[in-house]
Motif scaffolding. Sequence first.
Motif, PDB file in Angstrom:
ATOM      1  N   SER A   1      -5.566  13.693   0.066  1.00  0.00           N
ATOM      2  CA  SER A   1      -6.770  14.297  -0.062  1.00  0.00           C
ATOM      3  C   SER A   1      -7.028  15.695   0.591  1.00  0.00           C
ATOM      4  N   GLU A   2      -7.351  15.640   1.464  1.00  0.00           N
ATOM      5  CA  GLU A   2      -7.040  16.471   2.915  1.00  0.00           C
ATOM      6  C   GLU A   2      -6.453  18.182   2.002  1.00  0.00           C
ATOM      7  N   VAL A   3      -5.454  17.972   1.909  1.00  0.00           N
ATOM      8  CA  VAL A   3      -4.510  18.621   1.213  1.00  0.00           C
ATOM      9  C   VAL A   3      -4.779  18.873  -0.137  1.00  0.00           C
ATOM     10  N   MET A   4      -5.958  18.586  -1.148  1.00  0.00           N
ATOM     11  CA  MET A   4      -6.288  18.766  -1.664  1.00  0.00           C
ATOM     12  C   MET A   4      -7.284  19.191  -1.751  1.00  0.00           C
ATOM     13  N   ALA A   5      -8.536  19.330  -0.616  1.00  0.00           N
ATOM     14  CA  ALA A   5      -9.797  19.803  -0.359  1.00  0.00           C
ATOM     15  C   ALA A   5      -9.348  21.199  -0.177  1.00  0.00           C
ATOM     16  N   ASP A   6      -8.636  21.002   0.985  1.00  0.00           N
ATOM     17  CA  ASP A   6      -7.955  22.667   1.224  1.00  0.00           C
ATOM     18  C   ASP A   6      -7.435  23.329   0.609  1.00  0.00           C
ATOM     19  N   VAL A   7      -7.610  23.100  -1.215  1.00  0.00           N
ATOM     20  CA  VAL A   7      -6.148  24.076  -2.170  1.00  0.00           C
ATOM     21  C   VAL A   7      -7.701  24.420  -2.639  1.00  0.00           C
ATOM     22  N   SER A   8      -8.437  23.525  -3.202  1.00  0.00           N
ATOM     23  CA  SER A   8      -9.852  23.824  -3.371  1.00  0.00           C
ATOM     24  C   SER A   8     -10.973  24.530  -2.887  1.00  0.00           C
ATOM     25  N   ASP A   9     -10.821  24.688  -2.085  1.00  0.00           N
ATOM     26  CA  ASP A   9     -11.552  25.625  -1.253  1.00  0.00           C
ATOM     27  C   ASP A   9     -11.012  26.560  -1.201  1.00  0.00           C
ATOM     28  N   ARG A  10      -9.712  27.025  -0.486  1.00  0.00           N
ATOM     29  CA  ARG A  10      -9.083  28.400  -0.515  1.00  0.00           C
ATOM     30  C   ARG A  10      -8.927  29.345  -2.188  1.00  0.00           C
ATOM     31  N   VAL A  11      -8.943  28.644  -3.362  1.00  0.00           N
ATOM     32  CA  VAL A  11      -8.544  28.621  -4.625  1.00  0.00           C
ATOM     33  C   VAL A  11     -10.639  29.211  -4.699  1.00  0.00           C
ATOM     34  N   GLY A  12     -11.502  28.149  -4.265  1.00  0.00           N
ATOM     35  CA  GLY A  12     -13.198  29.117  -4.504  1.00  0.00           C
ATOM     36  C   GLY A  12     -12.690  30.086  -3.438  1.00  0.00           C
ATOM     37  N   SER A  13     -12.585  30.289  -2.873  1.00  0.00           N
ATOM     38  CA  SER A  13     -12.561  31.518  -1.640  1.00  0.00           C
ATOM     39  C   SER A  13     -12.425  32.699  -2.864  1.00  0.00           C
ATOM     40  N   GLN A  14     -11.094  32.780  -2.624  1.00  0.00           N
ATOM     41  CA  GLN A  14     -10.449  33.936  -3.270  1.00  0.00           C
ATOM     42  C   GLN A  14     -10.852  34.749  -4.276  1.00  0.00           C
ATOM     43  N   THR A  15     -11.782  33.223  -5.849  1.00  0.00           N
ATOM     44  CA  THR A  15     -11.823  33.341  -6.677  1.00  0.00           C
ATOM     45  C   THR A  15     -13.568  34.074  -6.091  1.00  0.00           C
ATOM     46  N   ARG A  16     -14.565  33.617  -5.696  1.00  0.00           N
ATOM     47  CA  ARG A  16     -16.143  34.742  -5.040  1.00  0.00           C
ATOM     48  C   ARG A  16     -14.843  36.213  -4.245  1.00  0.00           C
ATOM     49  N   GLN A  17     -13.901  36.230  -3.451  1.00  0.00           N
ATOM     50  CA  GLN A  17     -13.475  37.209  -2.949  1.00  0.00           C
ATOM     51  C   GLN A  17     -13.334  38.222  -4.593  1.00  0.00           C
ATOM     52  N   LEU A  18     -12.861  37.692  -4.924  1.00  0.00           N
ATOM     53  CA  LEU A  18     -12.205  38.822  -6.539  1.00  0.00           C
ATOM     54  C   LEU A  18     -13.238  39.273  -7.349  1.00  0.00           C
ATOM     55  N   ALA A  19     -15.110  38.129  -7.140  1.00  0.00           N
ATOM     56  CA  ALA A  19     -15.659  38.610  -7.735  1.00  0.00           C
ATOM     57  C   ALA A  19     -16.760  39.241  -7.556  1.00  0.00           C
TER      58      ALA A  19
ATOM     59  N   SER B   1       0.426  -1.167  -0.076  1.00  0.00           N
ATOM     60  CA  SER B   1       0.090  -0.017  -0.037  1.00  0.00           C
ATOM     61  C   SER B   1       0.427   1.368  -0.178  1.00  0.00           C
ATOM     62  N   VAL B   2       0.508   2.490  -0.522  1.00  0.00           N
ATOM     63  CA  VAL B   2       1.838   3.398  -0.805  1.00  0.00           C
ATOM     64  C   VAL B   2       0.462   4.477   0.100  1.00  0.00           C
ATOM     65  N   SER B   3       1.681   4.837   0.601  1.00  0.00           N
ATOM     66  CA  SER B   3       1.093   5.597   2.409  1.00  0.00           C
ATOM     67  C   SER B   3       0.213   7.083   1.209  1.00  0.00           C
ATOM     68  N   SER B   4      -0.282   7.687   1.821  1.00  0.00           N
ATOM     69  CA  SER B   4      -0.660   9.241   1.148  1.00  0.00           C
ATOM     70  C   SER B   4      -0.763  10.570   2.215  1.00  0.00           C
ATOM     71  N   GLY B   5      -0.075   9.892   2.972  1.00  0.00           N
ATOM     72  CA  GLY B   5       0.262  10.990   4.288  1.00  0.00           C
ATOM     73  C   GLY B   5      -0.569  10.812   5.481  1.00  0.00           C
ATOM     74  N   ASP B   6       0.061  10.791   6.863  1.00  0.00           N
ATOM     75  CA  ASP B   6      -1.692  10.938   7.733  1.00  0.00           C
ATOM     76  C   ASP B   6      -2.356  11.950   7.878  1.00  0.00           C
ATOM     77  N   PRO B   7      -3.761  11.739   7.889  1.00  0.00           N
ATOM     78  CA  PRO B   7      -4.831  12.231   7.781  1.00  0.00           C
ATOM     79  C   PRO B   7      -4.694  13.213   9.452  1.00  0.00           C
ATOM     80  N   LEU B   8      -4.884  15.013   9.654  1.00  0.00           N
ATOM     81  CA  LEU B   8      -5.225  15.061  10.584  1.00  0.00           C
ATOM     82  C   LEU B   8      -6.405  14.823  11.640  1.00  0.00           C
ATOM     83  N   PRO B   9      -5.193  15.119  12.520  1.00  0.00           N
ATOM     84  CA  PRO B   9      -6.921  14.757  13.498  1.00  0.00           C
ATOM     85  C   PRO B   9      -8.070  15.691  13.597  1.00  0.00           C
ATOM     86  N   ASP B  10      -9.126  14.901  14.308  1.00  0.00           N
ATOM     87  CA  ASP B  10      -9.804  15.237  13.924  1.00  0.00           C
ATOM     88  C   ASP B  10     -10.985  16.350  15.150  1.00  0.00           C
TER      89      ASP B  10
END
Length: 404
Positions: free
Chosen positions: A205-223, A28-37
């Motif tokens: 997956s958590e890093v990708m979701a974090d980046v997507s959320d940040r990009v979406g928020s910055q885009t909405r703020q710019l609009a 199995s390929v490790s994808s990084g330790d998930p963040l605590p709850d």
Amino acid sequence: MKQSLLWRGLLVWACALAATGCSLLKVSVSSGDPLPDETLRLRTMTRGFYYDLSSGIAAAADSVVAASPRAATQLVAIRWKIRATRAAVEAAMQSDPEVALADTWILCRRMNEAFAQLPDSLLFGAESSIAREAAARFERRVARLSEQLLPADRQRLMERFVGEYVAAHPRPDDDGAAAPNTLLAWFEFLRANGREPSYATGSISEVMADVSDRVGSQTRQLANSVGWSRQMLEIRMQQDSLRSRVEGQLDSLERNFGRLVAVAEHLPGLSEQLLEELNLQAGQLIGAIDSSMASAFDDLDRQRVEIQHYVSTEREALVGQVQQAADEAVQHALERIPAVIGRLLFYVVAALVVLLGLPFLVGFWLGGLRTRRQSGRQKAPSGDDSAPEQGGGSPDEGRSGPGE
């Protein structure tokens, strides 16, 4: 010779057993330790508070614009809305949840203190109380949020850090502007108080979701900023020199028309000529107004297209960077697979040799020892009987003599 053959046999047997058991291995390929709850909850609640903070700032600014008849106050309120929401998204959308909460708290406290100290003449005039109440409410909410999300000792540390940081860094020229990133300052503050900061980034997956959320928020703020900038442009257009010139020309035409009416009562021929000149001037005035308005709206549309192109380009660049980062992470994980498999095979073979070969060698050595002991016991009695036979002969040999 026997030992070398034994070792070769054990090695061949261990390799055969490992080859037959390879199907039991699971790689199995490790994808990084998930963040605590607790960390995920802190990030989610901080960003949820950002959405409430941004909408609350926009609502307060819109209330000031609707209540104030002065264009200058309206422009100041819209400018505050743009800068404060931009600062809020930069503070709350950081990768480290604790730093995001601390920066958001610093923003709310700095905005509350600035509004409390400035007079109405430097804020929003008679409508300044709307912004003051909103800023005080935001600071109380972020303080309660820190009490709910952080342990008691951690919350006290962050509250002391926010107070010391705001006191050490005076407010900027623009009310509600973003403070410098406090990541390094927060980490140094924790170490100075005997606490170790958290460096976990989470799984892929958590890093990708974090980046997507940040990009979406910055885009909405710019609009939103583009829409609010257009609102400021419309207010300025209502107060610019073009409108003043048009109103002055209309007043002049009204006065001239009154004089023409008075002259027309006595000179019909002259009145017709003056009316023609009046129509010509009115047509020129209307044409000038139409061309000016068309030029203004063309510039506004061109700026909107340029901004939209810029937003699309930045979004594509961010998505490309995210995709490249994901590809590099997967490639790095795949490159480590052969080394992991080699180590696992080595450990399996070593374990099999230790667990199975060592007992076999011990048993083989004990069996040889036992065989040598039995051989020694059998040789000892036969040596004792041979001594009398050599001295006087056995009774059987004495009896068999006459018979022969």
